[in-house]
Every structure is written in C-alpha cells, then in structure tokens.
Design a protein around this motif. Structure first.
Motif, PDB file in Angstrom:
ATOM      1  N   ILE A  59     -78.556  44.445 -83.722  1.00 24.30           N
ATOM      2  CA  ILE A  59     -78.395  45.890 -83.943  1.00 24.30           C
ATOM      3  C   ILE A  59     -78.153  46.528 -82.586  1.00 24.30           C
ATOM      4  O   ILE A  59     -79.053  46.589 -81.745  1.00 24.30           O
ATOM      5  CB  ILE A  59     -79.650  46.482 -84.612  1.00 24.30           C
ATOM      6  N   ASP A  60     -76.926  46.969 -82.353  1.00 22.56           N
ATOM      7  CA  ASP A  60     -76.545  47.489 -81.043  1.00 22.56           C
ATOM      8  C   ASP A  60     -75.232  48.254 -81.184  1.00 22.56           C
ATOM      9  O   ASP A  60     -74.315  47.771 -81.840  1.00 22.56           O
ATOM     10  CB  ASP A  60     -76.376  46.329 -80.049  1.00 22.56           C
ATOM     11  N   PRO A  61     -75.122  49.433 -80.574  1.00 25.93           N
ATOM     12  CA  PRO A  61     -73.843  50.144 -80.634  1.00 25.93           C
ATOM     13  C   PRO A  61     -72.686  49.339 -80.058  1.00 25.93           C
ATOM     14  O   PRO A  61     -71.538  49.485 -80.497  1.00 25.93           O
ATOM     15  CB  PRO A  61     -74.102  51.409 -79.803  1.00 25.93           C
ATOM     16  N   ARG A  62     -72.989  48.485 -79.082  1.00 28.47           N
ATOM     17  CA  ARG A  62     -71.944  47.677 -78.450  1.00 28.47           C
ATOM     18  C   ARG A  62     -71.923  46.273 -79.043  1.00 28.47           C
ATOM     19  O   ARG A  62     -72.929  45.803 -79.552  1.00 28.47           O
ATOM     20  CB  ARG A  62     -72.192  47.551 -76.939  1.00 28.47           C
ATOM     21  N   ARG A  63     -70.791  45.632 -78.914  1.00 28.67           N
ATOM     22  CA  ARG A  63     -70.728  44.204 -79.239  1.00 28.67           C
ATOM     23  C   ARG A  63     -70.947  43.448 -77.932  1.00 28.67           C
ATOM     24  O   ARG A  63     -70.067  43.381 -77.078  1.00 28.67           O
ATOM     25  CB  ARG A  63     -69.401  43.817 -79.872  1.00 28.67           C
ATOM     26  N   THR A  64     -72.143  42.900 -77.755  1.00 27.30           N
ATOM     27  CA  THR A  64     -72.513  42.218 -76.518  1.00 27.30           C
ATOM     28  C   THR A  64     -72.418  40.708 -76.693  1.00 27.30           C
ATOM     29  O   THR A  64     -72.135  40.202 -77.782  1.00 27.30           O
ATOM     30  CB  THR A  64     -73.948  42.592 -76.117  1.00 27.30           C
ATOM     31  N   ALA A  65     -72.708  39.998 -75.617  1.00 29.31           N
ATOM     32  CA  ALA A  65     -72.694  38.531 -75.663  1.00 29.31           C
ATOM     33  C   ALA A  65     -73.709  37.993 -76.659  1.00 29.31           C
ATOM     34  O   ALA A  65     -73.533  36.896 -77.212  1.00 29.31           O
ATOM     35  CB  ALA A  65     -72.959  37.965 -74.274  1.00 29.31           C
ATOM     36  N   THR A  66     -74.768  38.738 -76.909  1.00 30.24           N
ATOM     37  CA  THR A  66     -75.784  38.299 -77.866  1.00 30.24           C
ATOM     38  C   THR A  66     -75.202  38.159 -79.269  1.00 30.24           C
ATOM     39  O   THR A  66     -75.689  37.364 -80.081  1.00 30.24           O
ATOM     40  CB  THR A  66     -76.962  39.293 -77.861  1.00 30.24           C
ATOM     41  N   CYS A  67     -74.150  38.902 -79.551  1.00 29.10           N
ATOM     42  CA  CYS A  67     -73.525  38.846 -80.877  1.00 29.10           C
ATOM     43  C   CYS A  67     -72.804  37.526 -81.138  1.00 29.10           C
ATOM     44  O   CYS A  67     -72.380  37.270 -82.273  1.00 29.10           O
ATOM     45  CB  CYS A  67     -72.538  39.994 -81.045  1.00 29.10           C
ATOM     46  N   ALA A  88     -73.338  47.856 -85.758  1.00 31.69           N
ATOM     47  CA  ALA A  88     -72.949  48.704 -84.623  1.00 31.69           C
ATOM     48  C   ALA A  88     -73.342  50.152 -84.921  1.00 31.69           C
ATOM     49  O   ALA A  88     -72.510  51.016 -85.206  1.00 31.69           O
ATOM     50  CB  ALA A  88     -71.448  48.592 -84.366  1.00 31.69           C
ATOM     51  N   ILE A  89     -74.634  50.418 -84.851  1.00 27.72           N
ATOM     52  CA  ILE A  89     -75.151  51.742 -85.189  1.00 27.72           C
ATOM     53  C   ILE A  89     -74.726  52.782 -84.154  1.00 27.72           C
ATOM     54  O   ILE A  89     -74.396  52.452 -83.009  1.00 27.72           O
ATOM     55  CB  ILE A  89     -76.690  51.717 -85.279  1.00 27.72           C
ATOM     56  N   ALA A  90     -74.779  54.035 -84.559  1.00 29.92           N
ATOM     57  CA  ALA A  90     -74.559  55.127 -83.608  1.00 29.92           C
ATOM     58  C   ALA A  90     -75.723  55.133 -82.613  1.00 29.92           C
ATOM     59  O   ALA A  90     -76.865  54.852 -82.995  1.00 29.92           O
ATOM     60  CB  ALA A  90     -74.482  56.457 -84.340  1.00 29.92           C
ATOM     61  N   PRO A  91     -75.469  55.420 -81.337  1.00 26.53           N
ATOM     62  CA  PRO A  91     -76.550  55.403 -80.337  1.00 26.53           C
ATOM     63  C   PRO A  91     -77.727  56.281 -80.756  1.00 26.53           C
ATOM     64  O   PRO A  91     -77.551  57.402 -81.232  1.00 26.53           O
ATOM     65  CB  PRO A  91     -75.864  55.948 -79.086  1.00 26.53           C
TER      66      PRO A  91
END
Length: 399
Positions: A192-200, A208-211
């Motif tokens: 659960i993160d607004p960004r698509r990070t390496a963890t994804c 990709a929730i709103a901040p």
C-alpha cells in the motif's frame, strides 16, 4: 587475526556482523548465527570495513579547540554543567540521543538526566520517526511493545506493507520476505503506497492510494470485518472503534483513497480469508500529521480479527535505526521514565528507590521539537548530543 561479533549501525533490521582484523586490515561479513540476518548483509553493511579509517575522526578529547586528557575533559564538562544547573536550574540542561547508542549507554544517559540532574529533558531520534508507533502501541496495549518478530513475517499467509519501501529501507528483512514467498508461493503480499517502489516487485497487489489516506483504508477494513460478523469478542474496545468505522463502506473508502472499488473489496476479502496476516508499517505511516491514529487503525483490525498474538500475525512497526527500540525500553524519551514506566506516583517511587536518587525528575521533559525551540530561545543552556554525528560520537554544546 582477531574477530568481534557486532551489529550493523545503519537501518533498523539490526544485522549481526563479524568484524575481523588481520595485519591492521579490517574486513566484515554477515554473522550466519545471528537471528536477524543469518549471514546476509546489504550493500551498506557489506561496506562497513571501508568506514573504519581514522581520517576525519576525533581521536582525542578537545576543550575549547585544544587537545586535553580525558580527566580534564570530563572534569570541565561536569563543572560547566553544574554551574549552569546551579544558576538556571536542571531544566536548563538537556540530552539528545540516537538509535546508534547501545542500550547500556542509553540507560546510563537516561539515569543521569532524569535520576540525578533531575529533569526529564532527554529525547531521541525515536521522537521524530517512531513516536507515532509508540503512542499507538501504548493506546492499544498500555505499553510500548512490538508484538511481532521477523519469524512472523516468514510464517504469515498475508503480508501487508504500508508506508514502507522495505526493499530499500530494510533490505535484509525484505530479502527474507522474498525467500519466504519463493518457498511458499501461496503467500500473498500487498503493498500500500502511492508510489510503485522496488518493494512492489514481489507484490500480488499494489494499492496506489492517494497520499495520506491509509487510515481510511484500515478503518474501512474494520467496518468490513464487522459486516462479516467476525469481530473477535475479546476485542475490548469494540463499540467505540466500530462506531468510528460506521459508514466507511467499500464505496466510501474507494472514493476517499482514490482506488477502484474492486481493488478495495479484493484486499478486504484477502485479509478476511487469510488464516494469518501481518502488517508491516514504517515512516510512511509514522511521519504523518495523523500518524498515531493510523497506527491504531492498523492495530484495531488485527485485534478485531483475532490475527494477533499468534504466529504470522500482528501489527509490526519497523523501526528506523538499529537500537531505537532499545532506547525506548530504557526510557530514552522525555515522556517516559524507564523500563516502560511513566511519570506516575507508583512508578516514580519505584525508580527513585531503585536508583537511590532523591533528585528524580517528577514530570516529563522537553520533546525533541520543543527542545530545539527552547535551545533557540536560550532557555536550554547546555545540550549533550549523543551518537547523531557520524564524525563525532558525542559532543556537548554550551550556550
């Protein structure tokens, strides 16, 4: 060759390290027996030997820019602190510590400030990165305790990472999660993160929730648990929490979080269906204007669902520095006394008796931001900063 068991000083995973010295050359490798990393090291831990040179380090005590002996330096520091305390009172002195300190160092610093200087003015990096987690745990359990372990991450059926890019911030723990998913492909991972990070990279689902909308997502999950009639009867605060969650339907959550309704519904179904679920959260949750409430929203769904206090389950706050939790356990915050005790009559009497002190601070001290402001105003005349400067292990600043 000499070999020393030690701990990596960087992130909060706390990896065990074997440091070897042969012919004056230092080398490091992961400690295969250490329960945090079992021999793994990330690039920073593996490069520790490159940081052991003497260039740029303070090798001897200095007083007013001049090299002095340790007795001279300690005497001067003590005399100056005493003079300030005598003139302005103990509240004019403060310590600021760090998760880089050993637990024993933390304990000694806390005892000196609260027990014998007589003020509560010792705060630490935990205030700026972990105080939301502290508040959440204390609200829920009455104490700042983390009810999970790394083994629970590996033994879960559903791993939720929220406000956490563990692949970068806690890489060795992330690699343990990667390995666990390879061993058990049926394990689900939700990021659960607004960004698509390496963890994804290993996520089965990325929301990709709103901040800033994390709290709404978990309040809605609590409402979904109630709708399905699976709220654990041992969950003591059910009426108040469920009342707060009333109306947080999938439709409302999706609109609030900026997510498709199908994604919200699928996530809720996955949590409800999973025999074991664990939520890992860190600075994306903690460093928020409503961070404490978000922590409790996460904790509430684990309590209400019964996915708590058993293997592979629970709300797991990942700390930022290697010994932030150690400092919190021995009182390294201005708002706690020591050993999870508070500024309450029974606790005050117990600590004063144990320390043999008649000068024990009776009230909480200045928290970090308030401390910085008090220094700026000139109200705090001396601050001892410990372990937050890579070039200097500790320094005393006098106004």
């Amino acid at each position: 060759m000499t070999e020393t068991k030690t701990t990596c000083p960087y992130c909060g995973v706390g990896c065990g390290v074997l440091a070897r010295v042969k012919d004056g050359i230092v080398s490091v490798q992961g400690d295969e027996q250490h329960p945090a990393n079992f021999g793994r090291l990330c690039v920073k831990g593996a490069s520790l030997a490159e940081t052991t040179g003497l260039e740029g380090r303070l090798l001897h005590p200095q007083l007013d820019g001049e090299r002095v002996s340790w007795p001279q330096a300690l005497t001067a520091a003590g005399e100056r602190l005493r003079a300030i305390i005598e003139q302005y009172g103990p509240q004019a002195v403060a310590f600021y510590a760090s998760g880089q300190l050993l637990t024993e160092d933390y304990y000694a610093a806390n005892k000196l400030m609260k027990g014998f200087i007589g003020a509560g003015n010792i705060d630490t990096n935990s205030r700026l990165c972990m105080s939301s987690a502290v508040t959440g745990y204390k609200r829920a359990f009455g104490a700042d305790v983390v009810p999970c372990s790394y083994e629970d991450v590996e033994g879960s059926d559903l791993v939720i990472l929220v406000g956490s890019n563990a692949a970068w911030a806690h890489p060795v723990l992330y690699q343990r999660l990667v390995q666990a998913k390879q061993n058990r492909p049926e394990m689900k991972v939700v990021v659960i993160d607004p960004r698509r990070t390496a963890t994804c990279d290993i996520a089965d689902r990325h929301l990709a929730i709103a901040p800033g909308t994390d709290g709404g997502l978990f309040v809605g999950l609590l409402h979904a648990l109630a709708e399905h009639g699976i709220v654990d009867e041992r969950y003591a605060d059910t009426p108040a929490a469920l009342a707060a969650a009333e109306g947080w339907t999938v439709e409302k959550v999706a609109d609030f979080c900026g997510l498709p309704q199908n994604d919200v519904q699928a996530f809720y179904q996955e949590f409800i269906a999973a025999p074991r679920a664990i939520t890992l959260y860190t600075m994306g949750i903690n460093q928020s204007s409503s961070g404490s409430d978000k922590c409790n929203a996460i904790i509430n769904v684990h309590l209400a669902s019964g996915k708590f206090a058993r293997e592979g389950c629970g709300p797991f706050s990942l700390t930022g520095q290697p010994n932030a939790m150690g400092g919190r356990e021995v009182g390294g915050l201005a708002t706690m006394l020591a050993a999870h005790m508070n500024f309450e009559p029974a606790d005050l009497a117990r600590v004063a008796r144990f320390w043999g002190s008649e000068r024990l601070a009776q009230t909480p001290g200045l928290m970090a931001v308030d401390l910085f402001s008090a220094i700026g105003r000139g109200e705090v005349k001396a601050v001892w900063i410990m372990g937050t400067n890579r070039q200097c292990r500790c320094r005393i600043a006098m106004r």
